[in-house]
Each structure stands twice: as structure tokens, then as C-alpha cells.
Scaffold this motif. Structure first.
Motif, PDB file in Angstrom:
ATOM      1  N   THR A 285      -8.700  16.498  28.366  1.00 33.36           N
ATOM      2  CA  THR A 285      -7.555  16.033  29.148  1.00 33.36           C
ATOM      3  C   THR A 285      -6.823  17.167  29.855  1.00 33.36           C
ATOM      4  O   THR A 285      -6.269  16.972  30.939  1.00 33.36           O
ATOM      5  N   SER A 288      -9.006  17.985  32.928  1.00 32.87           N
ATOM      6  CA  SER A 288      -8.901  16.888  33.906  1.00 32.87           C
ATOM      7  C   SER A 288      -7.558  16.934  34.622  1.00 32.87           C
ATOM      8  O   SER A 288      -7.463  16.734  35.837  1.00 32.87           O
ATOM      9  N   GLY A 289      -6.488  17.195  33.870  1.00 27.91           N
ATOM     10  CA  GLY A 289      -5.168  17.298  34.472  1.00 27.91           C
ATOM     11  C   GLY A 289      -5.091  18.444  35.468  1.00 27.91           C
ATOM     12  O   GLY A 289      -4.468  18.318  36.542  1.00 27.91           O
ATOM     13  N   ARG A 351      -3.002  15.222  29.989  1.00 27.97           N
ATOM     14  CA  ARG A 351      -3.526  15.153  31.354  1.00 27.97           C
ATOM     15  C   ARG A 351      -2.397  15.062  32.379  1.00 27.97           C
ATOM     16  O   ARG A 351      -2.373  15.823  33.365  1.00 27.97           O
TER      17      ARG A 351
END
Length: 387
Positions: A285, A288-289, A351
């Protein structure tokens, strides 16, 4: 071949406990009995000393590969608590060395888990010999173990010169395929930890070859920014512009984040992500963030400056990441790892927190550095149009 049926019931289950369990199935505790597992032994012992530095109780950690095949880990803290409990609610040194449950457990954001978090117990079990020296309150105390079992009592050995704790161990050749550590392999991981934790001061010395000593001191006040510079230098890459970096705390994810990035002139993207100083090769996460925030900031800038029209599609993360070097590090009170080897971060709120922070900080940098921003984003847009 016998046709008799094989019976497998509760009586056939072998229950292993303590030292016996670790020595019987070492791979369950350190990953392998090859070089990777050998290095994890070093990291397990070093973890306690590194956390002494991060807690402000010690100034530095020295790791020495000794001429007789041992590994000595020393710190200059107040000396580990010994005899009758930790006093601060934690276990004393002998408990850490002899009880699995004393060393295991999740580490919070302020701790470094250099290995798997089992710390001293596993290293003691898998060493043919381990010695401890504690210098505390003016007294020097020593103790010796063999394959996890104490062979001497903790003994007063005279007055102490300063304070601190030194643990020296010799990996058991009956367990490991190779008992010789790689200096370069250890230096890479300790360098990584020093980049990710600004307060660490780590020295690694190799004294195994007479007349050919090697040593390196690892301390990086610039944190993730220094890490990005190092990655680019390692690759011999031509760079474009400054390193962009920031760090902040976010209570929504119960932790802190640090991000640094820089675009090179060309080449594949190199994004290194970490959670509580642990490499997350599977992403997660936080990574992805980072990509969300990167795309949002770059696309917003490109449209505001007319580099993209309303009719143009947005720049995707792959295109924006071309030639990018980045380090994304989060430190969480309760990290949750996923995947078969637990190399992917799964904390959901991370994220959005990382994404918003990257969008805000990168957006501010693009607005405040028009020449560099135009060069970077212009190159990205031109590459997208060529496609």
C-alpha cells in the motif's frame, strides 16, 4: 514393498521445543542454512544493539568479523541488564539468550528489525559458541554458551572500562553450509539501515585476513535523500535536477513516512520501498500510494502548464516512472505484512496517506522550481507522444 497401511495419528507427531526446535529446523527461523541464513544470524544479534542507539542509550554499533571466524557485535550503551529481570519490565540478557518468547514479537515504528525479530535466542541456538561481555555500573561480567546452553555462569571479571555490551558468536558448521560471512553482503544491509534511520552510526570491520583489514563506517544524516544519491551513483546514472525529499507523521496510518526521488535522463525506474526498515520487494500500500501521488502531481502540473490539453489522456505511472529513482519508507506502530514471504505491506490507510503526501510535496516542488519541473515533465510528455 509392504502393503501394510501407514498409520499417522497424534502419536506420530513430534513436538520440538526451545533450542532443539531451532537446531532441528533452522530454516524456519532464519530462512536458510546458506549464506542468507548466516547473515540473518548477524542481523538478529545486531538488532538489539541498533535499537539501543535509536533509543538514545548508545552512540554507535561496531560489528567485527574476527580472525577465528567469529562475529563480534558491540555497542557503547549502558550495558544490558543482567540477573533477575530487566527492571524496566523487559527481559534481561540471559532471558533473551535462552527463551524464544523473550526475543520474538512485533517491532514498533521506533525499532529496527534487522533480521526476523527472534534476536539473540536463535543466534545462540545456532552457534557452536557464544560469549557475552557486559560492562555496566563499573563492573565487567562475562558468560559463555555452547549451542545455546550456558557452560559458565555470569561471572564478575573485574572493573569495567566504560560501559556497553559485546556479543561474539561462532556459527555452527554442523548447521550451516558455509560459516564465512560476506563483508559486502553485510555492508549492503547495514548501509540500507543507516540510510533509513538517520540516528544510526554503524561500523563494520573485517579482520579475517592478516594484513588485509577492511572497514566501513555507515552514517547518513540525509536519510532517504542520501539513499537516492547512492542508488544513482551505484548505477553510474546521469541525473537531472535535485533530489526531492520529505518526511512527515500521519496519525491516520499510525506512523511516519519518508520519501525521496529524482529523475535521471533516461532508463528504467528504480523504486525501493520499506516498511519499518524491512525491504518490501512485493510492494504494498505504501508503494501504491507513492505511484498514485506521483501521477496526480505530474498530471496536474502538465495540464496547468498546457503541456497536456484537455483532450490528451493522462500520463500513466509507467511513463512517469521512466528514469526515476525513488525510496519510499514508512514506519508504523502495527505493520501488517502479506505474501508467502511477508514482503508486501497490507495496511489499508497507508495508501491514501502516502498518496496525498506525495501529491502535495511534489506539487509544491514542481511549482517552486519551474526550470527543473519543465525539463522533467516536458521529457515525460514528449516520450508519451512518441508512443
Amino acid at each position: 514393498m509392504s502393503e501394510e497401511p501407514i498409520s499417522y495419528d497424534a502419536a506420530a507427531i513430534q513436538v520440538l521445543e526451545g533450542m532443539e526446535a531451532v537446531r532441528k529446523r533452522p530454516g524456519m527461523y532464519i530462512g536458510s542454512t546458506g549464506e542468507r541464513g548466516l547473515h540473518h544470524m548477524v542481523f538478529e544479534v545486531t538488532g538489539r544493539a541498533l535499537n539501543e542507539v535509536l533509543a538514545g542509550r548508545a552512540g554507535s554499533v561496531d560489528i567485527t568479523l574476527t580472525p577465528d571466524g567469529g562475529v563480534c557485535v558491540a555497542d557503547d550503551g549502558p550495558g544490558a541488564r543482567v540477573g533477575g529481570g530487566g527492571g524496566d519490565g523487559g527481559p534481561d540478557l540471559e532471558a533473551l539468550l535462552t527463551r524464544l518468547e523473550s526475543g520474538a514479537g512485533p517491532a514498533g515504528r521506533h525499532d529496527v528489525t534487522a533480521g526476523f525479530g527472534m534476536w539473540l535466542f536463535v543466534a545462540n541456538a545456532l552457534s557452536r559458541r557464544l560469549t557475552v561481555e557486559v560492562r555496566r555500573e563499573g563492573i565487567r561480567r562475562v558468560q559463555e554458551y555452547a549451542r545455546g546452553v550456558a557452560v559458565t555462569a555470569l561471572t564478575d571479571a573485574g572493573p569495567a572500562n566504560g560501559s556497553g555490551t559485546s556479543i561474539t558468536f561462532w556459527p555452527d558448521a554442523d548447521i550451516f553450509e558455509e560459516v564465512r560471512c560476506s563483508f559486502e553482503g553485510l555492508a549492503d544491509r547495514f548501509r540500507e539501515l543507516a540510510f533509513l534511520n538517520r540516528g544510526l552510526d554503524i561500523s563494520l570491520a573485517d579482520r579475517r585476513r592478516p594484513g588485509e583489514p577492511r572497514s566501513v563506517r555507515l552514517r547518513f544524516p540525509g536519510g532517504a535523500r542520501d539513499f537516492v544519491v547512492h542508488l544513482d551513483e551505484q548505477a553510474g546514472a546521469a541525473v537531472q535536477g535535485d533530489v526531492i525529499g520529505f518526511q512527515q507523521e500521519d496519525p491516520r496510518m499510525a506512523g511516519t513516512l519518508e520519501v525521496a526521488l529524482r529523475w535521471r535522463g533516461s532508463g528504467e525506474q528504480r523504486v525501493r520501498s520499506f516498511a519499518n526498515s524491512r525491504p518490501t520487494l512485493g510492494g504494498g500500500t505504501h508503494e501504491s500510494g507513492f505511484r498514485d501521488g506521483l501521477a496526480a502531481a505530474v498530471n496536474a502540473y502538465a495540464r496547468e502548464r498546457g503541456l497536456l490539453t484537455e483532450a490528451d489522456p493522462g500520463l500513466d505511472a509507467e511513463r512517469i516512472g521512466e528514469g526515476l529513482t525513488a525510496v519510499v519508507s514508512v514506519k508504523l506502530d502495527d505493520p501488517r505484512f502479506e505474501g508467502s514471504i511477508r514482503d508486501k505491506l497490507g495496511n489499508g490507510p497507508v495508501r491514501a496517506c502516502v498518496g496525498q503526501a506525495v501529491q502535495d510535496h511534489l506539487g509544491s516542488w514542481l511549482a517552486g522550481n519551474p526550470e527543473q519541473a519543465a525539463a522533467v515533465v516536458g521529457r515525460i510528455v514528449r516520450g508519451a507522444r512518441r508512443d
